[in-house]
Design a protein around this motif. Structure first.
Motif, PDB file in Angstrom:
ATOM      1  N   ASN A 138       0.814  -1.211   0.000  1.00 49.24           N
ATOM      2  CA  ASN A 138       0.000   0.000   0.000  1.00 49.24           C
ATOM      3  C   ASN A 138       0.851   1.267   0.000  1.00 49.24           C
ATOM      4  O   ASN A 138       0.584   2.216   0.741  1.00 49.24           O
ATOM      5  CB  ASN A 138      -0.948   0.001   1.209  1.00 49.24           C
ATOM      6  N   THR A 139       1.870   1.308  -0.851  1.00 53.48           N
ATOM      7  CA  THR A 139       2.749   2.482  -0.889  1.00 53.48           C
ATOM      8  C   THR A 139       2.017   3.718  -1.408  1.00 53.48           C
ATOM      9  O   THR A 139       2.306   4.830  -0.981  1.00 53.48           O
ATOM     10  CB  THR A 139       3.971   2.199  -1.773  1.00 53.48           C
ATOM     11  N   VAL A 140       1.066   3.532  -2.318  1.00 53.76           N
ATOM     12  CA  VAL A 140       0.310   4.666  -2.841  1.00 53.76           C
ATOM     13  C   VAL A 140      -0.419   5.384  -1.711  1.00 53.76           C
ATOM     14  O   VAL A 140      -0.471   6.613  -1.660  1.00 53.76           O
ATOM     15  CB  VAL A 140      -0.682   4.210  -3.928  1.00 53.76           C
ATOM     16  N   ASP A 141      -0.995   4.596  -0.796  1.00 50.48           N
ATOM     17  CA  ASP A 141      -1.718   5.186   0.332  1.00 50.48           C
ATOM     18  C   ASP A 141      -0.825   6.103   1.156  1.00 50.48           C
ATOM     19  O   ASP A 141      -1.211   7.224   1.525  1.00 50.48           O
ATOM     20  CB  ASP A 141      -2.261   4.081   1.252  1.00 50.48           C
ATOM     21  N   LEU A 142       0.358   5.626   1.476  1.00 51.39           N
ATOM     22  CA  LEU A 142       1.246   6.416   2.334  1.00 51.39           C
ATOM     23  C   LEU A 142       1.763   7.641   1.592  1.00 51.39           C
ATOM     24  O   LEU A 142       1.887   8.721   2.171  1.00 51.39           O
ATOM     25  CB  LEU A 142       2.406   5.548   2.813  1.00 51.39           C
ATOM     26  N   GLN A 143       2.059   7.493   0.314  1.00 47.28           N
ATOM     27  CA  GLN A 143       2.577   8.610  -0.464  1.00 47.28           C
ATOM     28  C   GLN A 143       1.538   9.707  -0.658  1.00 47.28           C
ATOM     29  O   GLN A 143       1.889  10.888  -0.735  1.00 47.28           O
ATOM     30  CB  GLN A 143       3.077   8.121  -1.828  1.00 47.28           C
ATOM     31  N   THR A 144       0.263   9.328  -0.740  1.00 48.89           N
ATOM     32  CA  THR A 144      -0.800  10.299  -0.993  1.00 48.89           C
ATOM     33  C   THR A 144      -1.504  10.762   0.270  1.00 48.89           C
ATOM     34  O   THR A 144      -2.416  11.599   0.199  1.00 48.89           O
ATOM     35  CB  THR A 144      -1.852   9.702  -1.944  1.00 48.89           C
TER      36      THR A 144
END
Length: 326
Positions: free
Chosen positions: A77-83
């Protein structure tokens, strides 16, 4: 355990560019209703372990980072943390693991685990509220994940009501009721204003595509996309299913002829980006005549924006703007 000190005290807890006045002097137990059960907290939890992005962001939105021992988020879930609007809070809070377990929460000396059914809690793994209770660790379940009494089906109230319920419950548990109510009213106003963008316009039929190529994983009426789609001015094609996140079949998707596909942006092992998921759907022969496919009407939002959490109001706003243009 009861608070040892009765002296009045206010602890200022940082929270996404603001501070929240937290009354730590209260010594009376607090009881809330969580998934139909009365749960009493004799003192304010101070070593909370959260599981999943949206759940963790609920704590951050309430300014409760300093009450956390750490969080667990899947490494995909890298997108979640980045956004995340709370990226700074994630960066300054300890990530404990990719997968939650009894060993992880015991290692963090947790006094409360905030998770949910299929959001960390599962009989198949042995990680359940009952198992934690035997270890002397409390649990709070995400209301979106509450089981509704029909097997393991989930969802006991509309998804946004579940969000407001959890905010108010957490406000009581952590003695930040004013902040919780401020968030609830702010979210209500934002969602109401977003809904005006589609006022008087036809309501498109929307298929929420999470993942799955043999069978699609989507949202019934009890998961967050139901209200996100509905408040934005569309209709969830699987809004008749009395369940939360659930698996359906492609024949049902074809029969319901969606006008728009809302794609969940997270890696699922088969198609790891929204572009890959869109390419699969466009190349899937049974769907070729669906309005959404023929007109290339696809929109994506991060996973954390489509599960219960403080990103939901912004998701309604963003999707309403998209629908108003198609």
């Amino acid at each position: 355990m009861r608070t040892a000190l009765a002296a009045a005290a206010l602890l200022l807890v940082s929270g996404c560019g603001a501070t929240v006045a937290q009354d730590t002097s209260a010594t009376d137990p607090v009881t809330v209703t969580n998934c139909g059960q009365q749960v009493t907290f004799d003192e304010v939890p101070s070593k909370v372990v959260t599981n999943d992005t949206g759940i963790t962001e609920l704590m951050f939105a309430l300014g409760l980072k300093d009450r956390m021992a750490g969080y667990v988020v899947d490494g995909d879930n890298t997108v979640d943390l980045q956004t995340s609007p709370w990226k700074a809070d994630f960066d300054s809070t300890r990530k404990l693991a990719d997968k939650i377990s009894k060993e992880v929460v015991q290692g963090a000396n947790a006094d409360l685990v905030f998770a949910g059914w299929n959001y960390g809690f599962s009989e198949s793994t042995g990680f359940t509220p009952d198992a934690l209770k035997q270890l002397g660790i409390g649990s709070y379940l995400l209301t979106e994940s509450c089981r509704n009494g029909a097997g393991k089906q989930r969802g006991i109230m509309p998804a946004l009501d579940a969000l407001y319920t959890d905010l108010r419950n957490l406000g009581k548990i952590f003695r930040v009721e004013a902040k919780a109510e401020e968030l609830v009213q702010s979210y209500r106003r934002r969602i109401e204003n977003a809904g005006k963008l589609m006022a008087g316009k036809p309501r498109p039929k929307v298929f929420l595509y999470d993942s799955g190529q043999d069978q699609p994983f989507t949202s019934g009426r009890n998961a967050a996309p139901q209200d996100i789609i509905g408040k934005a001015g569309g209709d969830n094609v699987f809004g008749d299913l009395d369940d939360s996140w659930t698996t359906v079949n492609w024949e049902a998707v074809v029969q319901r002829a969606p006008d728009v596909v809302l794609i969940v942006d997270y890696a699922d092992g088969e198609a790891n980006t929204p572009a890959q998921k869109q390419a699969f759907l466009e190349g899937f022969a049974p769907l070729r005549n669906s309005p959404a496919i023929k007109n290339k009407r696809f929109y994506s939002l991060p996973y954390a924006a489509l599960v219960e959490g403080p990103r939901n109001p912004a998701s309604v706003e963003a999707f309403a703007k998209y629908l108003a243009q198609v």
